[in-house]
Design a protein around this motif. Structure first.
Motif, mmCIF file in Angstrom:
data_model
loop_
_atom_site.group_PDB
_atom_site.id
_atom_site.type_symbol
_atom_site.label_atom_id
_atom_site.label_comp_id
_atom_site.label_asym_id
_atom_site.label_seq_id
_atom_site.Cartn_x
_atom_site.Cartn_y
_atom_site.Cartn_z
ATOM 1 N N ARG A 182 0.837 -1.206 0.000
ATOM 2 C CA ARG A 182 0.000 0.000 0.000
ATOM 3 C C ARG A 182 0.874 1.259 0.000
ATOM 4 N NH1 ARG A 182 -3.498 -3.187 3.265
ATOM 5 N NH2 ARG A 182 -2.408 -2.520 5.145
ATOM 6 N N GLN A 183 1.957 1.210 0.779
ATOM 7 C CA GLN A 183 2.859 2.378 0.820
ATOM 8 C C GLN A 183 3.534 2.593 -0.536
ATOM 9 O OE1 GLN A 183 5.538 1.672 4.077
ATOM 10 N NE2 GLN A 183 3.979 2.088 5.637
ATOM 11 N N LEU A 184 3.941 1.491 -1.214
ATOM 12 C CA LEU A 184 4.566 1.611 -2.532
ATOM 13 C C LEU A 184 3.581 2.145 -3.557
ATOM 14 C CD1 LEU A 184 6.773 -1.614 -2.714
ATOM 15 C CD2 LEU A 184 7.567 0.747 -2.624
ATOM 16 N N ARG A 185 2.326 1.688 -3.512
ATOM 17 C CA ARG A 185 1.315 2.183 -4.442
ATOM 18 C C ARG A 185 1.049 3.665 -4.208
ATOM 19 N NH1 ARG A 185 -2.285 -2.536 -3.101
ATOM 20 N NH2 ARG A 185 -1.335 -4.218 -4.271
ATOM 21 N N ALA A 186 1.025 4.065 -2.938
ATOM 22 C CA ALA A 186 0.792 5.471 -2.612
ATOM 23 C C ALA A 186 1.939 6.344 -3.108
ATOM 24 C CB ALA A 186 0.614 5.639 -1.101
ATOM 25 N N ALA A 187 3.147 5.777 -3.106
ATOM 26 C CA ALA A 187 4.317 6.536 -3.583
ATOM 27 C C ALA A 187 4.416 6.515 -5.099
ATOM 28 C CB ALA A 187 5.592 5.968 -2.968
ATOM 29 N N GLY A 188 3.555 5.737 -5.772
ATOM 30 C CA GLY A 188 3.561 5.683 -7.230
ATOM 31 C C GLY A 188 4.473 4.614 -7.800
ATOM 32 N N THR A 189 4.990 3.735 -6.991
ATOM 33 C CA THR A 189 5.858 2.654 -7.447
ATOM 34 C C THR A 189 5.031 1.374 -7.578
ATOM 35 O OG1 THR A 189 7.447 3.625 -5.915
ATOM 36 C CG2 THR A 189 8.122 1.650 -7.041
ATOM 37 N N VAL A 190 5.394 0.536 -8.532
ATOM 38 C CA VAL A 190 4.682 -0.741 -8.722
ATOM 39 C C VAL A 190 5.340 -1.805 -7.839
ATOM 40 C CG1 VAL A 190 4.041 -2.511 -10.381
ATOM 41 C CG2 VAL A 190 4.143 -0.116 -11.080
ATOM 42 N N PRO A 191 4.582 -2.356 -6.891
ATOM 43 C CA PRO A 191 5.166 -3.393 -6.021
ATOM 44 C C PRO A 191 5.243 -4.736 -6.748
ATOM 45 C CG PRO A 191 2.905 -2.985 -5.400
ATOM 46 C CD PRO A 191 3.234 -2.002 -6.497
ATOM 47 N N ASP A 192 6.094 -5.617 -6.238
ATOM 48 C CA ASP A 192 6.173 -6.974 -6.781
ATOM 49 C C ASP A 192 4.872 -7.708 -6.481
ATOM 50 O OD1 ASP A 192 8.754 -6.568 -7.645
ATOM 51 O OD2 ASP A 192 9.661 -7.375 -5.813
ATOM 52 N N PRO A 193 4.447 -8.611 -7.379
ATOM 53 C CA PRO A 193 3.203 -9.353 -7.105
ATOM 54 C C PRO A 193 3.407 -10.372 -5.976
ATOM 55 C CG PRO A 193 4.232 -10.130 -9.125
ATOM 56 C CD PRO A 193 5.018 -8.939 -8.672
ATOM 57 N N VAL A 194 2.323 -10.671 -5.291
ATOM 58 C CA VAL A 194 2.356 -11.671 -4.213
ATOM 59 C C VAL A 194 2.376 -13.047 -4.862
ATOM 60 C CG1 VAL A 194 1.091 -12.604 -2.241
ATOM 61 C CG2 VAL A 194 1.091 -10.150 -2.673
ATOM 62 N N PRO A 195 3.289 -13.932 -4.437
ATOM 63 C CA PRO A 195 3.323 -15.284 -5.014
ATOM 64 C C PRO A 195 1.998 -16.009 -4.770
ATOM 65 C CG PRO A 195 5.274 -14.877 -3.671
ATOM 66 C CD PRO A 195 4.365 -13.726 -3.469
ATOM 67 N N PRO A 196 1.563 -16.814 -5.733
ATOM 68 C CA PRO A 196 0.263 -17.492 -5.576
ATOM 69 C C PRO A 196 0.208 -18.432 -4.378
ATOM 70 C CG PRO A 196 1.234 -17.928 -7.760
ATOM 71 C CD PRO A 196 2.185 -17.075 -7.011
ATOM 72 N N GLU A 197 1.342 -18.949 -3.940
ATOM 73 C CA GLU A 197 1.345 -19.868 -2.785
ATOM 74 C C GLU A 197 0.942 -19.151 -1.497
ATOM 75 O OE1 GLU A 197 4.224 -19.419 -4.631
ATOM 76 O OE2 GLU A 197 3.976 -21.152 -5.952
ATOM 77 N N LEU A 198 1.163 -17.831 -1.453
ATOM 78 C CA LEU A 198 0.872 -17.083 -0.240
ATOM 79 C C LEU A 198 -0.525 -16.486 -0.212
ATOM 80 C CD1 LEU A 198 4.255 -15.192 0.260
ATOM 81 C CD2 LEU A 198 3.480 -17.286 1.358
ATOM 82 N N ILE A 199 -1.252 -16.585 -1.307
ATOM 83 C CA ILE A 199 -2.602 -15.996 -1.393
ATOM 84 C C ILE A 199 -3.527 -16.540 -0.287
ATOM 85 C CG2 ILE A 199 -4.666 -15.773 -2.846
ATOM 86 C CD1 ILE A 199 -2.453 -14.085 -3.928
ATOM 87 N N PRO A 200 -3.524 -17.838 0.030
ATOM 88 C CA PRO A 200 -4.443 -18.296 1.096
ATOM 89 C C PRO A 200 -4.180 -17.644 2.453
ATOM 90 C CG PRO A 200 -3.586 -20.172 -0.136
ATOM 91 C CD PRO A 200 -2.844 -18.958 -0.604
ATOM 92 N N TYR A 201 -2.984 -17.126 2.662
ATOM 93 C CA TYR A 201 -2.640 -16.524 3.951
ATOM 94 C C TYR A 201 -2.830 -15.017 3.971
ATOM 95 C CZ TYR A 201 -0.691 -21.104 4.609
ATOM 96 O OH TYR A 201 -0.547 -22.454 4.709
ATOM 97 N N SER A 202 -3.232 -14.433 2.846
ATOM 98 C CA SER A 202 -3.411 -12.992 2.810
ATOM 99 C C SER A 202 -4.693 -12.618 3.555
ATOM 100 C CB SER A 202 -3.471 -12.489 1.383
ATOM 101 O OG SER A 202 -4.629 -12.927 0.755
ATOM 102 N N ILE A 203 -4.745 -11.397 3.998
ATOM 103 C CA ILE A 203 -5.915 -10.955 4.774
ATOM 104 C C ILE A 203 -6.786 -9.994 4.002
ATOM 105 C CG2 ILE A 203 -4.838 -11.314 7.024
ATOM 106 C CD1 ILE A 203 -4.167 -8.320 7.043
ATOM 107 N N ASP A 204 -6.442 -9.696 2.754
ATOM 108 C CA ASP A 204 -7.259 -8.779 1.950
ATOM 109 C C ASP A 204 -8.507 -9.455 1.443
ATOM 110 O OD1 ASP A 204 -5.613 -6.710 2.356
ATOM 111 O OD2 ASP A 204 -4.551 -6.872 0.435
#
Length: 122
Positions: free
Chosen positions: A100-122
């Motif tokens: 979120r901080q990188l997006r707010a600064a206008g930088t493109v963050p690295d994508p989240v690996p698909p293996e970690l998607i089940p553990y995300s809280i979004d």
């Protein structure tokens, strides 16, 4: 003629009843006589040689010990997995916050690996 048929039917029924009682008595299991007072002792008991009993008892004790050990291991690993999942979720919160901080600064963050998607809280 009607009374002859009913008398014949009753005779056949009585013969069938007597036959079924005899068959039931002959096919019933007979109690085994093992000595004096055999009728008072109840069902026969399985006897095992002492050597076989010691061997099997030792094997059973060994298996019980192994099962107890494996049960403890499973409980420990379950606790460890739960702790690791909590840490992974915390790390995902930190990663999402950094994204979120990188997006707010206008930088493109690295994508989240698909293996970690089940553990995300979004």
């Amino acid at each position: 003629m009607g009374s002859e048929n009913s008398v014949l039917g009753v005779i056949i029924a009585v013969i069938g009843l007597i036959g079924s009682v005899l068959v039931a008595r002959l096919s019933a299991p007979k109690p085994a006589a093992t000595g004096a007072g055999a009728g008072d002792e109840g069902p026969p008991v399985l006897e095992v040689a002492p050597e076989i009993w010691r061997d099997m008892s030792g094997k059973i004790s060994t298996l019980e010990g192994k099962v107890d050990h494996l049960t403890r291991l499973v409980e420990q690993q379950t606790t460890r997995v739960t702790t690791l999942e909590k840490l992974l979720r915390h790390a995902m919160r930190l990663l999402r916050s950094a994204h979120r901080q990188l997006r707010a600064a206008g930088t493109v963050p690295d994508p989240v690996p698909p293996e970690l998607i089940p553990y995300s809280i979004d």
